[in-house]
Design an enzyme around this catalytic site. Structure first.
Site, short mmCIF file in Angstrom:
data_model
loop_
_atom_site.label_atom_id
_atom_site.label_comp_id
_atom_site.label_asym_id
_atom_site.label_seq_id
_atom_site.Cartn_x
_atom_site.Cartn_y
_atom_site.Cartn_z
N SER A 1 34.55 64.17 69.51
CA SER A 1 35.81 63.51 69.86
C SER A 1 36.54 62.93 68.65
O SER A 1 37.70 62.52 68.79
CB SER A 1 35.56 62.41 70.88
OG SER A 1 34.98 62.97 72.03
N ASP B 1 44.20 63.24 85.41
CA ASP B 1 42.88 63.81 85.06
C ASP B 1 41.96 63.79 86.27
O ASP B 1 41.52 62.73 86.70
CB ASP B 1 42.28 62.98 83.92
CG ASP B 1 40.84 63.36 83.66
OD1 ASP B 1 40.41 64.48 84.05
OD2 ASP B 1 40.13 62.55 83.04
N ASP C 1 34.99 66.76 82.22
CA ASP C 1 35.10 65.53 81.45
C ASP C 1 33.81 64.76 81.66
O ASP C 1 33.10 64.98 82.64
CB ASP C 1 36.29 64.71 81.96
CG ASP C 1 36.65 63.61 81.00
OD1 ASP C 1 37.74 63.71 80.38
OD2 ASP C 1 35.86 62.66 80.85
N HIS D 1 39.86 60.17 84.47
CA HIS D 1 40.41 58.90 83.98
C HIS D 1 41.72 58.56 84.66
O HIS D 1 42.40 57.63 84.23
CB HIS D 1 40.64 58.99 82.47
CG HIS D 1 39.38 59.13 81.69
ND1 HIS D 1 38.57 58.07 81.36
CD2 HIS D 1 38.75 60.22 81.17
CE1 HIS D 1 37.53 58.48 80.67
NE2 HIS D 1 37.61 59.81 80.53
N CYS E 1 39.51 60.86 76.51
CA CYS E 1 39.59 61.73 77.68
C CYS E 1 39.55 63.19 77.28
O CYS E 1 40.38 63.67 76.50
CB CYS E 1 40.90 61.42 78.43
SG CYS E 1 41.27 62.65 79.70
#
Lengths: 631, 380
Positions: free
Chosen positions: A329, A353, A366, A372, A385
């Site tokens: 990330s 999401d 995810d 999220h 996310c």
């Protein structure tokens, strides 16, 4: 006696006379041959033989220069020389070496490894060279030997300079080490026409700065012209030229910071690179575990070598330059910046999401079940996310991603001033074509773009590439070549030659776009995945956590290691601070550390605390086991 | 009393040939100068050489008193005794440096091959004297056997240097006794062809590991070194290369006494024994060599003259052969030091350090003097 005895004495005498004349002729002819030879040698070829006699008689003895020191940015000595007594044998003067060594062992301690090393030196060297049998004799040993010197013809005590790394393991990967000149080094020196400059030099930089700045550190060899006898003993000195000592290296590295960073890793494997964004100067470069470079100076013992080489932790691997890891990330801020710059997203554009992204019959999930909710760019970074970036990657397309990321140095050598850096992998259809042979493997599948968007898939970057990218981001798109050496100092004149910051490129980025990304990263450390690690920080920092799923090129080896621990994800964290005017940018990687927030972010916190506040951590980095943030 | 003393002195020293005495004295003086440099850092060697010289000269004086007839009578016993000792060496000799040359007598060690340098020509001369006037081909065959039996024993030891000298001494007796040119000329041609072949084809033969018939490995090695000393510059070739450098670097006038760098920095091996010529050539140059060659020529010329004037066949043959042995010594030594002959361990006559060789040489000189003293009256 018979009568014939007197038969013809005159004839016999005449015959004898002839024989004497012939004999005389033989003598004259023989001497004439010799005389011709002498005239040939002494008149015709006199110059040649005279030169050869002079060459025999006169030899140039090299005088080895002192190797330059390596100092950190505050003058802390990281590599120096010290003089020590060595016990040396000239094999040509000793008829029975084994007996001599046995006899010597009654006076000074001689271990099996000393003998082994001596044997090895013996094979590589000429007979009349003096070779060290024992190094670093104690004063007591020197005294004992001197008292009994008469017993050991051909054995001498000499003072030689040795390399020493007084900080031990500290910064071992960036310093590197020196070792005895090998055949490969010799071939290289020969190719560079440096052989004569290395006459008498026994050691050469093998890795790290010791290797890359070898020519600066080595200096110029001096010479003594001496008359020698057939045994190679110097009889008298005829002329001399002084050696020029090697230059000192002053690093941009802060030894204190380096120490804090190394300690912050504890027993864990990993790497950290901290860069001064405005110059590219490297403040700390960590690769854990370290090794002790002092082991290499007078030839590493086979046992030590086996230990270092066979350890599953690979201590000799410089992870900062040669470990290639998916960024996870930590890639997201760069993806977001790409979206803004390329006009694919506005900061406020939001997606809903659901916790996954459905693409081509595959569901990209995810981490957070159920998703999220409504996610805009700021939130996508703060909560990390995945779905946002799945969609984004798909919208950008792999070609645009690769082109944008390449500007930050991803997948290219940073040209740091240490040799042997890895390239890493910036995935693209082009790269895939080059990488694979079979046509069915060469094709780029759109689904592969999706995982690239969250820093997974084929993505693999060295920690220094990641740190450089962070520094470029912190520096608003201006990229400097990362470097460890700030300036090179001439020992004789004190003149300093600075390694100027070299701007490599200026990436066209809009300040308002940068502001969005930076603000989001600041909020990561305030309210997002880095908040726990940075709770109570007295400065404003920007960060991003990352967790890289194990993408193991050496899969077999890892499975062999067998422990559960080695199958865990790698933890990453990138940061810069202070956010408004960054003085330090860094990337941290903890191998098999699990979540970046838990394992890597606290390391970054300690480093920033020390660098910005001078705060030393009370204890080694603790595993904050209560954290349950997503990556 | 005084008259008796003078008479005694005259009897003792009257036998000495003034010309030979002068030449050898000059050679001995030259030896002192050259050895003075070669043994510069080893003064005890120099003193030992002086002692050796005196002993050898006394021996010469003693031998010179013995008339040739008595010498002739001594020949067979000396030869047989020497042969016995050689056999004893072959059976019980001491091995040193790979060769069985020495015989330990408890008190001292002797090298019987050395005495054969004199005993063999004496024996051969004795034989030809006995067969004088009735000489046939088979006498030469028998004489060859007299020569070859000890020679074979010496070659077997092995001691190539001594063998060369014994062979030379024996051969020259045969030669002076009238060995047919029909034998000598083809033999010389074969020898010459052998040398040419060695130079032409020696390279490949040296490179192969196969042994050469009749020669030990070290002897093959020496011959090969001669063909190409640089093949083993730090091993056996070292002697020849360094000695040649010393000679060549001496130039016309030399580097001066004690100033030879090859000599004094120990590049010349055996510099006071077999390679003393290199010292002379380096420090005194071509000029020094010419002086030495002149002295040798004078010595040989005088020896041949004595042979010409000798009263008996025995004396003629002995004198001629001893003289030519001096030549062989000098030629082989100078040849090997300057790289045109293999290194066979032959000293430079009168100049090399070493008592044994000096004694042999002075025995020969004494015999020459005795022969000159008892020469035939010149026809008026």
């Amino acid at each position: 006696m018979t009568a014939s005895e007197f038969s013809n004495p005159e004839q016999a005498r005449a015959r004898f006379r002839l024989r004497v004349v012939v004999a005389g002729g033989v003598v004259l002819a023989g001497f004439l041959v010799l005389l011709t030879r002498f005239v040939f040698l002494q008149v015709v070829q006199h110059d040649y033989y005279f030169t050869r006699a002079e060459d025999n008689r006169i030899t140039l003895l090299p005088v080895v220069p002192n190797r330059g020191l390596i100092l950190d940015r505050n003058g802390v000595v990281l590599a120096r020389n010290y003089s020590a007594y060595t016990l040396e044998i000239t094999p040509g003067k000793v008829p029975d070496l084994d007996a001599m060594i046995d006899a010597l062992s009654s006076v000074v301690t001689i271990e099996a490894r000393d003998r082994k090393r001596f044997r090895r030196l013996l094979e590589e060297s000429k007979n009349f060279e003096s070779l060290p049998l024992r190094t670093r004799l104690s004063d007591e040993e020197v005294a004992r030997f001197v008292a009994q010197r008469y017993r050991f013809p051909g054995v001498d005590i000499k003072a030689r300079l040795f390399r020493q790394y007084p900080q031990g393991e500290l910064g071992s990967h960036l310093l590197g080490y020196i070792g005895r000149i090998s055949d490969r080094d010799l071939a290289r020196l020969e190719a560079e026409e440096l052989l004569s400059a290395y006459k008498g030099t026994e050691h050469i930089g093998k890795s790290g700065l010791e290797q890359s700045y070898e020519r600066q550190l080595h200096g110029q060899t001096g010479f003594e012209q001496v008359e020698i006898d057939a045994g190679g003993r110097a009889v008298r000195t005829l002329a001399r030229s002084r050696p020029i000592p090697g230059n000192n290296l002053m690093l941009s590295v802060d030894a204190g910071l380096q120490a804090v960073a190394e300690q912050a890793f504890g027993d864990r494997r990993g790497a950290l690179v901290a860069i001064e964004p405005q110059t590219g100067g490297i403040l700390a470069m960590v690769s854990r575990p370290n090794f002790d470079p002092n082991l290499f100076v007078d030839g590493i013992g086979s046992q030590d070598w086996a230990e270092l080489n066979n350890s599953p932790d690979h201590p000799m691997l410089n992870r900062a330059l040669n470990g290639a890891y998916p960024p996870g990330s930590t890639f997201k801020p760069f993806m977001a910046l790409a979206a803004l710059t390329l006009g694919k997203r506005t900061p406020t554009q939001a997606i809903s999401d659901p916790g996954y992204f459905q693409f081509g019959g595959h569901r990209f999930r995810d981490d957070k079940k159920g998703g999220h909710g409504l996610v805009d760019m700021h939130k996508s970074i703060v909560v990390s996310c995945d779905t946002y970036y799945y969609v984004l990657a798909n919208d950008l397309g792999i070609e645009s991603i690769a082109a944008f990321m390449a500007q930050f140095g991803f997948g290219a050598k940073t040209q740091v001033d240490i040799e042997g850096e890895s390239v890493g992998v910036l995935p693209s259809p082009d790269w895939k074509k080059r990488r694979f042979r079979q046509p069915e493997h060469q094709k780029w599948y759109p689904g592969e773009t999706i995982s690239v968007g969250i820093g997974q898939g084929y993505n693999a970057y060295t920690p220094i590439q990641l740190a450089q990218a962070v520094a470029v981001l912190a520096n608003d798109g201006v990229m400097f070549r990362p470097h460890l050496v700030r300036y090179v100092e001439n020992v004789n004149t004190g003149a300093r030659r600075a390694i100027e910051p070299e701007p490599m490129r200026r990436i066209a980025l809009k300040p308002e776009h940068l502001q969005v990304i930076k603000q989001a990263m600041v909020d990561v450390n305030v309210a997002g995945t880095g908040a726990r690690a940075f709770a109570g920080a007295e400065y404003v920092s920007a960060g991003k956590t990352g967790t890289a799923q194990l993408f193991s090129l050496k899969g077999a080896e890892y499975r062999e290691g067998g422990t559960h621990e080695r199958l865990r994800d790698h933890a990453l964290f990138i940061a810069f601070a202070p956010a408004e005017a960054p003085r330090i940018a860094l990337a941290v990687l903890v191998e098999n550390g699990g979540f970046g927030a838990r394992a890597a972010a606290p390391v970054a916190r300690q480093v920033l605390d020390y660098y910005l506040l001078g705060k030393k951590p009370g204890s080694a980095a603790g595993e904050d086991d209560s954290a349950s943030d997503s990556n | 009393m005084r008259a008796t003393a003078i008479k005694l002195a005259r009897r003792l020293f009257g036998v000495l040939d003034p010309a030979l005495l002068t030449i050898t004295s000059l050679l001995f003086l030259y030896a002192l100068v050259v050895l003075g440099s070669a043994t510069h850092d080893f003064p005890s060697r120099f003193q030992a050489h002086i002692v050796n010289t005196i002993v050898a000269l006394l021996l010469m004086l003693a031998v010179a008193q013995i008339p040739p007839q008595k010498l002739m009578r001594l020949a067979p016993p000396a030869y047989l005794f020497g042969l016995l000792l050689l056999i004893a060496v072959a059976l019980f000799g001491e091995v040193s440096k790979g060769a069985r040359r020495w015989l330990d007598l408890g008190v001292t060690r002797i090298q019987p091959s050395e005495m054969m340098k004199i005993a063999v020509p004496m024996m051969l001369a004795w034989y030809f004297q006995r067969r004088e006037g009735v000489l046939r081909i088979r006498d030469f065959l028998f004489a060859t056997a007299i020569l070859c039996v000890p020679l074979a024993l010496i070659v077997r030891q092995p001691d190539l240097g001594t063998a060369v000298l014994v062979l030379a001494a024996g051969f020259f007796v045969l030669f002076f006794a009238g060995l047919s040119w029909k034998l000598i000329i083809p033999a010389s041609l074969v020898g010459l062809a052998g040398i040419v072949a060695l130079i032409g084809f020696g390279g490949p033969a040296c490179e192969s590991d196969a042994p050469w018939p009749g020669l030990k490995d070290y002897q093959k090695h020496r011959i090969c070194m001669l063909l190409d000393p640089s093949a083993d510059p730090l091993g056996r070739g070292f002697h020849t290369i360094q000695a040649t450098i010393a000679v060549g670097s001496g130039g016309v006038l030399g580097k001066g006494w004690l100033k030879g760098t090859q000599t004094h920095l120990e590049f010349i091996p055996e510099r006071h024994t077999d390679f003393v010529f290199a010292v002379l050539a380096e420090e005194f140059g071509l000029a020094g060599i010419v002086v030495l060659l002149a002295l040798y020529l004078a010595l040989i010329g005088r020896g041949l003259a004595i042979a010409l004037n000798a009263s008996s066949l025995f004396a003629r043959l002995l004198a001629g052969s001893i003289t030519m042995m001096f030549f062989t010594y000098a030629f082989v030594n100078m040849g090997m030091v300057t790289g045109i002959l293999p290194v066979v361990g032959v000293p430079l006559p009168f100049l090399s350090y070493g008592g044994t060789a000096l004694v042999t040489l002075c025995l020969g000189l004494g015999m020459l003097m005795s022969i000159q003293r008892h020469r035939a009256l010149l026809p008026s």
